[in-house]
Design a protein around this motif. Structure first.
Motif, PDB file in Angstrom:
ATOM      1  N   LEU B  63      53.030  43.846  39.246  1.00 47.36           N
ATOM      2  CA  LEU B  63      52.058  44.720  38.560  1.00 47.36           C
ATOM      3  C   LEU B  63      51.273  45.516  39.595  1.00 47.36           C
ATOM      4  CD1 LEU B  63      50.866  42.020  36.076  1.00 47.36           C
ATOM      5  CD2 LEU B  63      51.448  44.321  35.307  1.00 47.36           C
ATOM      6  N   GLU B  64      51.035  46.791  39.287  1.00 43.82           N
ATOM      7  CA  GLU B  64      50.149  47.587  40.152  1.00 43.82           C
ATOM      8  C   GLU B  64      48.754  46.957  40.094  1.00 43.82           C
ATOM      9  OE1 GLU B  64      50.934  50.191  41.908  1.00 43.82           O
ATOM     10  OE2 GLU B  64      52.887  50.815  41.107  1.00 43.82           O
ATOM     11  N   PRO B  65      47.996  47.003  41.180  1.00 43.37           N
ATOM     12  CA  PRO B  65      46.626  46.452  41.117  1.00 43.37           C
ATOM     13  C   PRO B  65      45.788  47.231  40.090  1.00 43.37           C
ATOM     14  CG  PRO B  65      47.217  47.133  43.360  1.00 43.37           C
ATOM     15  CD  PRO B  65      48.324  47.596  42.459  1.00 43.37           C
ATOM     16  N   PRO B  66      44.838  46.563  39.477  1.00 43.35           N
ATOM     17  CA  PRO B  66      44.020  47.261  38.466  1.00 43.35           C
ATOM     18  C   PRO B  66      43.199  48.388  39.082  1.00 43.35           C
ATOM     19  CG  PRO B  66      43.211  45.012  38.859  1.00 43.35           C
ATOM     20  CD  PRO B  66      44.484  45.150  39.619  1.00 43.35           C
ATOM     21  N   LEU B  74      38.001  43.863  33.267  1.00 40.94           N
ATOM     22  CA  LEU B  74      38.440  42.490  33.579  1.00 40.94           C
ATOM     23  C   LEU B  74      37.272  41.593  33.984  1.00 40.94           C
ATOM     24  CD1 LEU B  74      41.807  43.180  35.441  1.00 40.94           C
ATOM     25  CD2 LEU B  74      41.485  42.381  33.088  1.00 40.94           C
ATOM     26  N   GLN B  75      36.160  42.214  34.332  1.00 33.06           N
ATOM     27  CA  GLN B  75      34.979  41.396  34.646  1.00 33.06           C
ATOM     28  C   GLN B  75      34.526  40.610  33.419  1.00 33.06           C
ATOM     29  OE1 GLN B  75      32.085  44.075  36.281  1.00 33.06           O
ATOM     30  NE2 GLN B  75      33.346  44.485  38.086  1.00 33.06           N
ATOM     31  N   VAL B  87      46.041  34.841  34.998  1.00 29.26           N
ATOM     32  CA  VAL B  87      46.006  36.251  35.426  1.00 29.26           C
ATOM     33  C   VAL B  87      45.960  37.103  34.156  1.00 29.26           C
ATOM     34  CG1 VAL B  87      47.182  38.098  36.668  1.00 29.26           C
ATOM     35  CG2 VAL B  87      47.331  35.735  37.505  1.00 29.26           C
ATOM     36  N   ILE B  88      44.855  37.790  33.972  1.00 30.99           N
ATOM     37  CA  ILE B  88      44.648  38.597  32.763  1.00 30.99           C
ATOM     38  C   ILE B  88      44.710  40.072  33.145  1.00 30.99           C
ATOM     39  CG2 ILE B  88      42.994  39.193  30.914  1.00 30.99           C
ATOM     40  CD1 ILE B  88      44.050  36.336  30.646  1.00 30.99           C
ATOM     41  N   ARG B  89      45.400  40.864  32.360  1.00 38.15           N
ATOM     42  CA  ARG B  89      45.444  42.319  32.571  1.00 38.15           C
ATOM     43  C   ARG B  89      45.323  43.027  31.225  1.00 38.15           C
ATOM     44  NH1 ARG B  89      47.562  44.124  37.474  1.00 38.15           N
ATOM     45  NH2 ARG B  89      46.821  46.130  36.676  1.00 38.15           N
ATOM     46  N   LEU B  90      44.954  44.304  31.268  1.00 37.52           N
ATOM     47  CA  LEU B  90      44.878  45.095  30.044  1.00 37.52           C
ATOM     48  C   LEU B  90      46.176  45.887  29.884  1.00 37.52           C
ATOM     49  CD1 LEU B  90      41.314  46.700  29.861  1.00 37.52           C
ATOM     50  CD2 LEU B  90      42.084  44.457  29.068  1.00 37.52           C
ATOM     51  N   GLN B  93      46.167  49.657  30.440  1.00 37.97           N
ATOM     52  CA  GLN B  93      45.958  50.182  31.792  1.00 37.97           C
ATOM     53  C   GLN B  93      47.054  49.747  32.774  1.00 37.97           C
ATOM     54  OE1 GLN B  93      43.316  52.312  32.340  1.00 37.97           O
ATOM     55  NE2 GLN B  93      42.992  52.068  30.139  1.00 37.97           N
ATOM     56  N   ALA B  94      47.596  48.566  32.568  1.00 35.32           N
ATOM     57  CA  ALA B  94      48.494  47.978  33.571  1.00 35.32           C
ATOM     58  C   ALA B  94      49.800  48.760  33.698  1.00 35.32           C
ATOM     59  CB  ALA B  94      48.771  46.525  33.215  1.00 35.32           C
TER      60      ALA B  94
END
Lengths: 448, 111
Positions: B63-66, B74-75, B87-90, B93-94
């Motif tokens: 995954l590309e960094p946020p 993500l905060q 590991v949580i991502r949106l 956006q991801a």
């Protein structure tokens, strides 16, 4: 469906009252015009019961507090252990303001700083310095403080500047009966903060008197909140929002998300809810959610059932009499708008009330007071908490939800001033409390 | 294959078993929606509602960094015990640069 009745909303223009009768429409003048604001100052605020303070803000004889509404300063004092009085904060001699902020008349009297006229705590005159110089026509009554009406309910002190006003009981109508089980009189301050917001007092109030904005402003709340099921309705002059009842038995997301049962974990949503609402919950309630997460749910119980079970035990430990609360109240909250200017969610054991007041005589600026109250354990003789004041709302992180609300304020007020805006087209169901508030305002301002 | 995208990467979604073909530079959610796959969202790509978040099960390094917007969002998950160690991502956006396996409840092929 019947023919909708046009909404009659009054505006002031060039000294005349004009009725707008467009269906479902609030003319923007009611929020942005100085003339309408002045009309409220003349006909609404001096005639309505206002929540001036809590009893615990003036706990001892001689304690005083200044309550300011617009350009009017009201002096609240505890003149005897069981008597609270209110006076216009002005000396009958030259009009000097007698006291500011909060404090105690330690000498047991009120003394004017200018020419030292002195008054008993009940407002009667104690001394007119060199009274022999004044004409004999000056009576004792002329030299007394100008007293105004005080009403007390649930630990709140209300004032009313109208000597011929209806009783507080009549004004509050069905509210005390609905809220009786919450035992407001047993609550004490956990925190008291005030902030200046750049919008009309009604714009600020509106943001907490409907949940229609949740999907637009706080979309993150929809993960655990079925915003579409909230019920709204009038309570006499006041308003009610909430009462989710059976819906709340199972915490669930808004249908706007398109999720199906099984698409979410109830315990996760419960944890997220407690986190998102932050200060509205007690520390102990947060701990209970953690507890729930780490053990299997009892047979036949939803996470919400189990959470409520733990919550009830905690409230009982705090000496709370939860038996009078209905199942619906235990599972949900009652959001009440106390006309004209106090609104907020009320939970078993705690509440956060927002009191909004015009900031001076500026229709574009509001003082918002945030009162977080909670039941206290027996024997807890806590002192009044510190009152923190934030003249610039951006100087503090209020938490995501409140930041989102506050960020809207300046845009709402500025947008309404656009030549392209003539008024507000409100949602007749989900914003009915806002509509009702305007109707009640008209009851006051249309009466000369 | 998404139009105009040269490289197509696979995002496998648990527990529904749906495979999303994500083009280079595309967000996971945009790719899913383009393929008729329902992905929970309210704000439709603004990183405001946090509803589209997923948990990364395998291939986090793909995954590309946020970016800044996603980092702020993500905060909201950081420091919350429910998401601890995950590991949580949106999804809105991801971006991915390799195959990834994620877990997201509610994802399904639109009927």
């Amino acid at each position: 469906m019947g023919v909708p009745t046009p909404m009659v909303m009054t505006i002031a223009r060039d000294g005349e009252l004009i009725e707008s009768t467009q269906q479902n429409f609030i003319p923007k003048e009611r929020y942005v015009s100085q003339e309408f604001f002045d009309l409220e100052m003349e006909r609404l605020w001096p005639r309505v019961w206002q929540m001036a303070c809590r009893e615990e803000e003036v706990p001892r004889t001689g304690d005083f507090l200044e309550y300011i509404i617009g350009d009017q300063s009201i002096l609240i004092t505890r003149s005897e252990p069981d008597t609270v009085r209110a006076f216009y904060n002005t000396c009958p001699h030259r009009g000097t303001r007698l006291a500011a902020g909060v404090g105690n008349f330690a000498t047991g009297e009120i003394r004017c700083r200018y020419h030292a006229w002195r008054f008993e705590l009940d407002g009667t005159n104690k001394e007119v310095v060199d009274r022999f110089d004044f004409p004999p026509t000056m009576t004792d009554a002329d030299a007394c403080l100008n007293q105004i009406q005080v009403g007390r309910w649930g630990g709140f002190v209300f004032i009313n500047m109208d000597p011929h006003c209806e009783s507080l009981e009549s004004f509050l109508g069905p509210v005390p009966e609905l809220l009786e089980p919450y035992r407001f009189e047993k609550m004490r301050f956990r925190s008291y903060r005030s902030v200046i917001l750049p919008a009309n007092w009604k714009s600020v109030l509106d943001a907490f008197n409907e949940s229609y904005h949740v999907q637009g402003t706080h979309p993150q709340l929809l993960r655990w909140s079925d915003d579409t099921a909230i019920r709204y309705g009038p309570l006499g002059k006041h308003n009610h929002m909430g009462g989710l009842g059976e819906v709340k038995r199972e915490i669930r997301p808004s249908p706007r998300l398109g999720l199906q049962p099984g698409d979410y974990d109830e315990r996760e949503l419960l944890g997220v809810m407690i986190d998102e609402l932050g200060g509205l919950f007690m520390k102990e309630e947060r701990r209970q959610v953690e507890e729930l997460k780490n053990k299997p749910l009892p047979e036949g119980m939803t996470a919400m059932d189990a959470y409520n079970d733990l919550r009830l035990k905690m409230l009982r430990r705090k000496g709370g009499d939860v038996e009078e609360l209905t199942d619906e109240q235990l599972l949900s909250s009652d959001d009440v708008h106390f006309f004209p200017n106090v609104v907020g969610p009320i939970y078993p054991g705690s509440t956060t009330l927002f009191r909004v007041r015009p900031n001076g005589l500026d229709p574009d600026s509001t003082i918002k007071d945030l009162w977080t109250l909670e039941w206290v354990s027996p024997g807890d003789q806590r002192e009044m908490c510190e009152h923190k004041f934030y003249p610039d709302w951006t100087a503090k992180d209020w938490g995501l939800v409140t930041n989102q609300d506050y960020a809207n304020m300046a845009h709402v007020q500025a947008g309404m001033k656009s030549r392209g805006c003539t008024g507000l087209q409100l949602n007749p169901r989900q914003e009915q409390n806002v509509i009702h508030m305007h109707e009640v305002i008209d009851q006051y301002i249309c009466s000369p | 294959m998404p139009r105009g995208c040269r490289v197509v990467l696979n995002v496998h979604v648990q527990p529904c078993g749906v495979d999303v073909e994500v083009g280079e530079g595309q967000s996971v959610m945009a790719a899913a929606e383009g393929q008729g796959i329902f992905w929970p969202t309210v704000c439709h790509g603004l990183a405001e509602c946090h509803t589209c978040f997923f948990e990364v099960m395998e291939g986090a390094e793909h995954l590309e960094p946020p970016d800044g917007l996603e980092e702020v969002a993500l905060q909201r998950f950081a420091g919350r015990s429910w998401y601890e160690g995950k590991v949580i991502r949106l999804a809105c956006q991801a971006r991915v640069r390799g195959s990834v396996v994620v877990r997201k409840l509610g994802v399904r092929r639109a009927s």
